[in-house]
Design an enzyme around this catalytic site. Structure first.
Site, PDB file in Angstrom:
ATOM      1  N   SER A   1      -9.417  -1.554  -5.376  1.00 45.65           N
ATOM      2  CA  SER A   1      -9.561  -2.311  -4.421  1.00 45.65           C
ATOM      3  C   SER A   1     -10.258  -3.727  -4.562  1.00 45.65           C
ATOM      4  O   SER A   1     -11.238  -4.021  -3.887  1.00 45.65           O
ATOM      5  CB  SER A   1     -10.357  -1.391  -3.254  1.00 45.65           C
ATOM      6  OG  SER A   1      -9.348  -0.428  -2.848  1.00 45.65           O
TER       7      SER A   1
ATOM      8  N   GLU B   1     -10.576   2.781 -13.805  1.00 46.40           N
ATOM      9  CA  GLU B   1      -9.981   2.584 -12.256  1.00 46.40           C
ATOM     10  C   GLU B   1     -10.584   4.118 -11.630  1.00 46.40           C
ATOM     11  O   GLU B   1      -9.759   4.873 -11.884  1.00 46.40           O
ATOM     12  CB  GLU B   1      -8.535   2.553 -12.236  1.00 46.40           C
ATOM     13  CG  GLU B   1      -8.164   1.273 -12.930  1.00 46.40           C
ATOM     14  CD  GLU B   1      -6.591   1.032 -12.097  1.00 46.40           C
ATOM     15  OE1 GLU B   1      -6.673  -0.238 -11.706  1.00 46.40           O
ATOM     16  OE2 GLU B   1      -5.790   1.707 -12.486  1.00 46.40           O
TER      17      GLU B   1
ATOM     18  N   GLY C   1      -6.368   1.696  -3.961  1.00 44.60           N
ATOM     19  CA  GLY C   1      -5.865   1.691  -2.647  1.00 44.60           C
ATOM     20  C   GLY C   1      -6.318   1.954  -1.376  1.00 44.60           C
ATOM     21  O   GLY C   1      -5.875   2.201  -0.315  1.00 44.60           O
TER      22      GLY C   1
ATOM     23  N   GLU D   1      -1.627   6.898 -11.414  1.00 43.60           N
ATOM     24  CA  GLU D   1      -0.491   7.400 -10.706  1.00 43.60           C
ATOM     25  C   GLU D   1       0.301   8.048 -11.560  1.00 43.60           C
ATOM     26  O   GLU D   1       1.065   8.841 -11.216  1.00 43.60           O
ATOM     27  CB  GLU D   1       0.089   6.001  -9.981  1.00 43.60           C
ATOM     28  CG  GLU D   1      -0.875   5.669  -8.735  1.00 43.60           C
ATOM     29  CD  GLU D   1      -0.966   4.229  -8.447  1.00 43.60           C
ATOM     30  OE1 GLU D   1       0.022   3.470  -8.826  1.00 43.60           O
ATOM     31  OE2 GLU D   1      -1.590   3.882  -7.512  1.00 43.60           O
TER      32      GLU D   1
ATOM     33  N   GLY E   1      -4.342  -4.202  -7.871  1.00 45.21           N
ATOM     34  CA  GLY E   1      -2.911  -3.580  -7.280  1.00 45.21           C
ATOM     35  C   GLY E   1      -2.720  -4.390  -6.042  1.00 45.21           C
ATOM     36  O   GLY E   1      -1.974  -5.487  -6.179  1.00 45.21           O
ATOM     37  N   GLY E   2      -2.884  -3.952  -4.835  1.00 44.70           N
ATOM     38  CA  GLY E   2      -2.457  -4.442  -3.752  1.00 44.70           C
ATOM     39  C   GLY E   2      -2.631  -5.988  -3.578  1.00 44.70           C
ATOM     40  O   GLY E   2      -1.783  -6.704  -3.057  1.00 44.70           O
TER      41      GLY E   2
ATOM     42  N   HIS F   1      -1.800   4.937 -16.121  1.00 47.89           N
ATOM     43  CA  HIS F   1      -2.275   4.581 -14.985  1.00 47.89           C
ATOM     44  C   HIS F   1      -2.462   5.954 -14.284  1.00 47.89           C
ATOM     45  O   HIS F   1      -1.788   6.901 -14.487  1.00 47.89           O
ATOM     46  CB  HIS F   1      -1.406   3.672 -14.343  1.00 47.89           C
ATOM     47  CG  HIS F   1      -1.992   3.286 -12.912  1.00 47.89           C
ATOM     48  ND1 HIS F   1      -1.926   4.016 -12.004  1.00 47.89           N
ATOM     49  CD2 HIS F   1      -2.527   2.119 -12.799  1.00 47.89           C
ATOM     50  CE1 HIS F   1      -2.635   3.267 -10.723  1.00 47.89           C
ATOM     51  NE2 HIS F   1      -3.018   2.166 -11.533  1.00 47.89           N
TER      52      HIS F   1
ATOM     53  N   ASN G   1      -1.192  -5.567 -11.158  1.00 41.89           N
ATOM     54  CA  ASN G   1      -0.192  -4.418 -11.291  1.00 41.89           C
ATOM     55  C   ASN G   1       0.613  -4.432 -10.168  1.00 41.89           C
ATOM     56  O   ASN G   1      -0.027  -3.820  -9.018  1.00 41.89           O
ATOM     57  CB  ASN G   1      -0.934  -3.026 -11.515  1.00 41.89           C
ATOM     58  CG  ASN G   1      -0.111  -1.875 -11.668  1.00 41.89           C
ATOM     59  OD1 ASN G   1       1.027  -1.998 -11.585  1.00 41.89           O
ATOM     60  ND2 ASN G   1      -0.545  -0.666 -11.691  1.00 41.89           N
ATOM     61  N   TRP G   2       2.008  -4.650 -10.100  1.00 45.14           N
ATOM     62  CA  TRP G   2       2.656  -4.805  -8.941  1.00 45.14           C
ATOM     63  C   TRP G   2       3.268  -3.252  -8.426  1.00 45.14           C
ATOM     64  O   TRP G   2       3.875  -3.519  -7.483  1.00 45.14           O
ATOM     65  CB  TRP G   2       3.689  -5.733  -9.063  1.00 45.14           C
ATOM     66  CG  TRP G   2       3.352  -7.276  -9.086  1.00 45.14           C
ATOM     67  CD1 TRP G   2       2.185  -7.689  -9.096  1.00 45.14           C
ATOM     68  CD2 TRP G   2       4.069  -8.529  -9.432  1.00 45.14           C
ATOM     69  NE1 TRP G   2       2.082  -8.999  -9.033  1.00 45.14           N
ATOM     70  CE2 TRP G   2       3.251  -9.561  -9.098  1.00 45.14           C
ATOM     71  CE3 TRP G   2       5.530  -8.628  -9.479  1.00 45.14           C
ATOM     72  CZ2 TRP G   2       3.767 -10.820  -9.241  1.00 45.14           C
ATOM     73  CZ3 TRP G   2       5.973 -10.037  -9.473  1.00 45.14           C
ATOM     74  CH2 TRP G   2       5.298 -10.930  -9.329  1.00 45.14           C
ATOM     75  N   LYS G   3       2.909  -2.309  -9.429  1.00 39.72           N
ATOM     76  CA  LYS G   3       3.522  -0.997  -8.971  1.00 39.72           C
ATOM     77  C   LYS G   3       4.952  -1.010  -8.476  1.00 39.72           C
ATOM     78  O   LYS G   3       5.831  -1.981  -9.078  1.00 39.72           O
ATOM     79  CB  LYS G   3       2.533  -0.469  -8.123  1.00 39.72           C
ATOM     80  CG  LYS G   3       0.947  -0.415  -8.585  1.00 39.72           C
ATOM     81  CD  LYS G   3       0.059   0.295  -7.634  1.00 39.72           C
ATOM     82  CE  LYS G   3      -1.165   0.224  -7.995  1.00 39.72           C
ATOM     83  NZ  LYS G   3      -2.371   0.950  -7.335  1.00 39.72           N
TER      84      LYS G   3
HETATM   85  P1  13P Z   1      -5.526  -1.410  -5.700  1.00 40.69           P
HETATM   86  O1  13P Z   1      -5.958  -2.818  -6.173  1.00 40.69           O
HETATM   87  O2  13P Z   1      -4.550  -1.296  -4.688  1.00 40.69           O
HETATM   88  O3  13P Z   1      -6.806  -0.306  -5.194  1.00 40.69           O
HETATM   89  O4  13P Z   1      -4.851  -0.654  -6.976  1.00 40.69           O
HETATM   90  C1  13P Z   1      -5.661  -0.756  -8.023  1.00 40.69           C
HETATM   91  C2  13P Z   1      -4.898  -0.168  -9.370  1.00 40.69           C
HETATM   92  O5  13P Z   1      -4.394   0.847  -9.175  1.00 40.69           O
HETATM   93  C3  13P Z   1      -4.452  -1.292 -10.210  1.00 40.69           C
HETATM   94  O6  13P Z   1      -3.759  -0.657 -11.479  1.00 40.69           O
END
Ligand code: 13P
Length: 253
Positions: A215, A169, A175, A99, A236-237, A97, A11-13
């Protein structure tokens, strides 16, 4: 014994301009080679979907969007529908998600409508659930998951021939560098599978893929994937750098 092919999803957000996204996708395609043991998905921003789709088209990497709106078309300025996402080359869509729930007011009811719209367009929804730190600390993890799963998947005709994907999640692990302990993750995943079994039957429960997100890194993916009810990761990251994401994809070596 059921077999669930792992899915490693990135997920590149809200990261990467179009040139950055195409550059990353190109490098990723070169690094992953012809991996067959796992399914791979990346979800760039909407603006980069069509261009990234061209780059990954002859590779094992598949495309996902990060959100959709449930109407097919209409006067909904700024929104993007399931058929539009499909026409940009997507096979998957991330829905609900944390967020989006936290910053954009998404509710379980809206998540439910979005999942329905995704299925109608033959997209595979990746439905995100998970508790906050204070919910976990006050012993509410399971009741939060109950509500998110039951209301999010309410009245959907799910069956084993076209299963959704669930992503667990825990919000406190996103993050933050804090990953759930393996036993915490396994417990939550087994609980979600049990809920699916109660609501939709054992056949769907045994094949539905439940991803872990929060993470995930090259250093912890193997330990997570070794757990019985973890069928992949939503990253994510660590999915933003092709080298790092490729290391996660090749976790078995
Ligand atoms: P991180 O891997 O950056 O913690 O993010 C997880 C995430 O929200 C994937 O959708």
């Amino acid at each position: 014994m059921e077999s669930r092919k792992p899915l490693i999803a990135g997920n590149w957000k809200m990261f990467k301009t179009c040139p950055e996204a195409t550059d990353t996708a190109q490098k990723l395609v070169e690094l992953v080679g012809d991996v067959k043991s796992v399914d791979i998905m990346i979800a760039p921003t909407f603006t980069a979907l069509a261009m990234v789709s061209e780059i990954i088209k002859d590779s094992p990497v598949e495309l996902g969007a990060q959100n959709l709106y449930w109407e097919k078309e209409g006067a909904f300025t700024g929104e993007i529908s399931a058929p539009m996402i499909v026409s940009a080359g997507c096979r998957y869509v991330i829905i609900g998600h944390s967020e989006r729930r936290q910053f954009f007011g998404e509710t379980d009811e809206g998540v439910n409508k979005k999942i329905k719209a995704a299925f109608e367009a033959s997209l595979i929804p990746i439905v995100c659930v998970g508790e906050t730190e204070s919910e976990r600390d006050s012993g509410k993890t399971f009741s939060v998951l109950d509500k998110q799963i039951q209301e999010g998947l309410k009245k959907l005709n799910l069956d084993a021939s076209s299963p959704p994907v669930i992503a667990y999640e825990p919000i406190w692990a996103i993050g933050t560098g804090k990953t759930a302990q393996p036993e915490q993750a396994q417990e939550a995943h087994a609980y979600i599978r049990q809920l699916i079994s109660e609501d939709f039957g054992i056949e769907l429960a045994s094949i539905i893929r439940i991803l872990y997100g929060g993470s995930v890194k090259p250093g912890n993916i193997a330990e997570l994937m070794a757990l019985q009810d973890i069928d992949g990761a939503l990253v994510g990251g660590a999915s933003l750098k092709p080298e790092t994401f490729s290391e996660i994809i090749h976790y078995q070596k």
